[in-house]
Design a protein around this motif. Structure first.
Motif, PDB file in Angstrom:
ATOM      1  N   CYS A 278       0.845  -1.200   0.000  1.00 23.49           N
ATOM      2  CA  CYS A 278       0.000   0.000   0.000  1.00 23.49           C
ATOM      3  C   CYS A 278       0.879   1.249   0.000  1.00 23.49           C
ATOM      4  O   CYS A 278       1.732   1.411   0.868  1.00 23.49           O
TER       5      CYS A 278
ATOM      6  N   CYS B 120      -0.510   4.353   0.095  1.00 20.49           N
ATOM      7  CA  CYS B 120      -1.340   5.507   0.474  1.00 20.49           C
ATOM      8  C   CYS B 120      -0.594   6.419   1.447  1.00 20.49           C
ATOM      9  O   CYS B 120       0.296   6.004   2.183  1.00 20.49           O
TER      10      CYS B 120
ATOM     11  N   CYS C 159      -0.777   5.403   5.266  1.00 19.70           N
ATOM     12  CA  CYS C 159       0.207   4.417   5.743  1.00 19.70           C
ATOM     13  C   CYS C 159       1.583   5.065   5.905  1.00 19.70           C
ATOM     14  O   CYS C 159       2.306   4.772   6.860  1.00 19.70           O
TER      15      CYS C 159
HETATM   16 ZN   LIG Z   1      -2.297   2.469   3.069  1.00 18.98          ZN
END
Ligand SMILES: [Zn+2]
Ligand SMILES: [Zn+2]
Length: 208
Positions: free
Chosen positions: A31, A33, A36
């Motif tokens: 991930c 994003c 995160c």
């Molecule tokens: Zn994330």
């Protein structure tokens, strides 16, 4: 082949296990994003991010996760009032599981937190099936990580639905069965705190 794998914080105070770990029983994605990334920076654990800011996450059923030691060191953080519950240790700031409420059952555990012994994590969990939210990646987004990545999303949704149908949301390692309240103390970041983290995150970090 499925097996029990140990989860251990960096200093070793918090320990637990994930049962039935195998490529068929988990969902592993990277991930990118910004949440995160922000979380890793909030913990001072940017060492867990890859060069483009990605977090390698192994999603497992809540019922597969149990902690056996150091539970008094477990705390939770939400970046926003409705954001993911990001559980981590207070001894050494190791992330030990991202969750929603038990109604949407999964626990996302950073791959580095597992002790897979002599085996490579790819042997135990399979390699990541893909990457998501590459629009927040630092530098060039990894191939296939931007846009609607159905080859990653559909298996993930399928796993979570299956866990829910089979009652694998309980026992939950982070929520109480009767009241469905969090077991561990929880902090919600103030908006200003959250904004100070954004400059560390992709796609264009402005801080070192
Ligand atoms: Zn994330
Ligand atoms: Zn620790």
């Amino acid at each position: 082949m499925s097996k029990e794998v140990e989860v251990r914080c960096r200093c070793g105070e918090v320990r637990g296990v994930v049962a039935n770990a195998s490529p068929r029983t988990v969902n592993r994605v990277v991930c990118y994003c910004d949440d995160c990334q922000a979380f890793a920076h909030q913990l001072g654990r940017a060492d867990l991010l890859d060069a483009q800011g990605g977090t390698d996450i192994v999603q497992v059923a809540p019922a597969a996760v149990s902690f056996a030691q150091g539970q008094h060191r477990i705390v939770g953080l939400r970046l926003t009032p409705k954001g993911l519950f990001r559980w981590h240790t207070s001894c050494c700031n190791t992330p030990i599981g991202n969750t929603l409420t038990p109604a949407i059952p999964f626990v996302g555990i950073v791959a580095q937190v597992f002790d897979t012994g002599a085996q490579h994590p790819d042997q135990v969990f399979g390699a990541p099936i893909g990457a998501i939210l590459g629009k927040y990646a630092i530098g060039e987004a990894p191939a296939g990580s931007t846009g609607m990545n159905l080859s990653v999303l559909l298996p993930a949704i399928g796993k979570v639905l299956g866990w829910r149908l089979r009652g694998r949301n309980w026992p939950h390692p982070f929520f109480k069965p009767r009241t469905r309240e969090p077991i561990y103390p929880l902090t919600v970041l103030a908006r200003e705190q959250r904004e100070t983290l954004r400059r560390f995150c992709g796609p264009h970090p402005t801080a070192q």
